[in-house]
Every structure is written in C-alpha cells, then in structure tokens.
Design an enzyme around this catalytic site. Structure first.
Site, mmCIF file in Angstrom:
data_model
loop_
_atom_site.group_PDB
_atom_site.id
_atom_site.type_symbol
_atom_site.label_atom_id
_atom_site.label_comp_id
_atom_site.label_asym_id
_atom_site.label_seq_id
_atom_site.Cartn_x
_atom_site.Cartn_y
_atom_site.Cartn_z
ATOM 1 N N TYR A 10 1.112 12.566 41.528
ATOM 2 C CA TYR A 10 2.256 11.727 41.190
ATOM 3 C C TYR A 10 3.499 12.574 40.956
ATOM 4 C CZ TYR A 10 4.827 8.158 38.485
ATOM 5 O OH TYR A 10 5.751 7.276 38.022
ATOM 6 N N HIS A 55 8.686 25.308 20.281
ATOM 7 C CA HIS A 55 7.899 25.254 19.039
ATOM 8 C C HIS A 55 8.635 24.350 18.058
ATOM 9 C CE1 HIS A 55 5.935 26.325 15.361
ATOM 10 N NE2 HIS A 55 6.985 26.953 14.884
ATOM 11 N N GLU A 60 9.686 33.751 15.045
ATOM 12 C CA GLU A 60 8.484 33.481 15.858
ATOM 13 C C GLU A 60 8.577 34.099 17.251
ATOM 14 O OE1 GLU A 60 6.064 32.660 14.359
ATOM 15 O OE2 GLU A 60 6.245 30.854 13.140
ATOM 16 N N TYR A 80 -4.850 8.563 27.703
ATOM 17 C CA TYR A 80 -4.941 9.348 28.956
ATOM 18 C C TYR A 80 -3.822 10.370 29.110
ATOM 19 C CZ TYR A 80 -1.428 6.229 31.056
ATOM 20 O OH TYR A 80 -0.282 5.551 31.323
ATOM 21 N N HIS A 85 1.198 24.254 10.085
ATOM 22 C CA HIS A 85 2.460 24.813 10.561
ATOM 23 C C HIS A 85 3.219 23.861 11.497
ATOM 24 C CE1 HIS A 85 4.543 28.659 12.322
ATOM 25 N NE2 HIS A 85 5.332 27.596 12.386
ATOM 26 N N HIS A 141 8.210 21.755 14.236
ATOM 27 C CA HIS A 141 7.434 21.260 13.097
ATOM 28 C C HIS A 141 7.550 19.734 13.091
ATOM 29 C CE1 HIS A 141 8.148 25.324 10.789
ATOM 30 N NE2 HIS A 141 7.595 25.502 11.979
HETATM 31 ZN ZN LIG Z 1 7.353 27.401 12.908
#
Ligand SMILES: [Zn+2]
Length: 224
Positions: free
Chosen positions: A213, A97, A78, A118, A160, A99
């Site tokens: 904050y 990234h 990726e 929120y 994905h 899963h």
């Molecule tokens: Zn992936």
C-alpha cells in the site's frame, strides 16, 4: 552549509514545534535527530522549542566516540542513543524521542504493547517492546534501546518514554503519533476488559499489505 542541510535543520525545528503543539511532547523533554551524510543533526539540550532556530541544531559526526559536536550549543543529553540507532540501523534516516503521556504511562508499568490493533504492524512486528530501565543519557540505555528495537521501528523506554525511527523525519514523526495513539487505545481497553490480541499470521499479513500500500505519513508531517 548546503541547501540540503539547511532544509533538514528547518524540518527538525518545524517538527519539534509541532510535536509540542500537538501534545505529543511536553517542554524540552523530547528530541529529534536526522542523518545527514556521515553526521547526525540533533536538537540542542534545554532550549525551548519556541526559541529554537535552524542554526541552533547541533551537528555530530556519527563515527566519533567522544561525543564531539559542531555548534554553539550542546547536543541533547540523549545524543548517545540517537547516534547509536543511526549507526546500527542504516535503513533509518531519523529518530524521534518523546515523553508522550500514554506511551510513557505504559513504560512506567514496564509493559509491552501486544497486537491489540493491526496498526502495530507498521512498527515491524506483533509487539512494541519496552526497553529495560537505565539512567538517561547512558551507554546502557542506548544498548537497551537497541535490543528493544531489534526488527522494530519503535519501542518504549522503561519509566521514561518512547523512541521511533524510520527512513526520514516525516515518517518517523508519523510513527510517533501512531505509537502514542496505539498506547492510548491500549490503556483505555485494559481499563474496561482484556483486549483480544491478533495472531502473528494476521500481523504478517498486515505487514505485507502495508508494504504494498506504501503507507504514507499524514499531512501534518508534510512540511518536510
Ligand atoms: Zn527522554
């Protein structure tokens, strides 16, 4: 290698192991990148995180089009969306990234997360979008992710998983935890009813409150 690069490589390894130990990710499916000068440091492809050491982290110039890299292992499959996000969004220093189960479950429905809590304001707006589906590793997936990330720090990837990004690795990992938590809460809520959705004015108020904050990551990410 500079002290700074060595420290960043160690932080990536630490966060990868933590990501799997915490249940946020499984196996080698997730990946992490961080900006270092004009390059990106990224996890290698298909190395179990318990076997990972800082020397295995792959360095890729952000400007290169051909996917060239420095290191003995190939970069994550990726690498393209990591590179394209860091290129397109100079405010980001790290991309995570995963899963993770609940975010991925929602991505299977190709459903965006509305402002049902929120905390969604921490991602820059009133929705977490779901990027259109494309095969992993492709330029199309990268383009779709950039569209879903417009004015946002996180998105789902259809069928994905999810992507989050922020100014540094600690904050990006904190957002990954928050996004999976939000997804889990939303999945529970829709099973028992129809969640009430906060209006845009309230989310804008929360964004201003978070900015004032100085919302910081929890201690889990403080090893960086
Ligand atoms: Zn992936």
């Amino acid at each position: 290698m500079t002290e700074g690069e060595r420290a960043l490589r160690e932080a990536i390894v630490t966060q990868c192991r933590w990501m799997n130990a915490s249940g946020l990710n499984q196996g080698t499916s997730g990946n992490i990148s961080a900006r270092h000068e004009d390059a990106m440091l990224i996890t290698p492809s298909a190395v179990p995180y318990e076997d990972l050491d800082p020397g295995m982290i792959v360095r890729m110039p952000l400007s290169a089009e051909d996917g060239r890299f420095e290191g003995s292992l190939r970069p994550s499959t990726e690498w393209r969306f990591h590179r394209d996000i860091l290129r397109a969004r100079p405010e980001f220093g790290a991309v995570v990234h995963t899963h993770s189960p609940h975010a991925t479950a929602l991505s299977m429905l190709r459903r965006e997360i509305p402002a049902c809590h929120y905390m969604i304001a921490a991602f820059g707006g009133s929705t977490i979008r779901c990027a259109d589906y494309a095969t992993f590793g492709t330029a199309e997936l990268s383009r779709n992710a950039l569209v879903a990330l417009e004015d946002r720090k996180g998105c789902l990837l259809a069928n994905h998983g999810m992507i989050v990004a922020d100014e540094d690795l600690a904050r990006a990992m904190w957002l990954a935890v928050e996004l999976e938590t939000l997804a889990r809460q939303y999945v529970i809520a829709v099973q028992i009813g129809t969640p009430f959705v906060l209006d845009d004015a309230e989310i804008e108020r929360m964004q201003r409150a978070f900015a004032g904050y100085g919302l910081r990551p929890a201690t889990q990410a403080s090893e960086e």
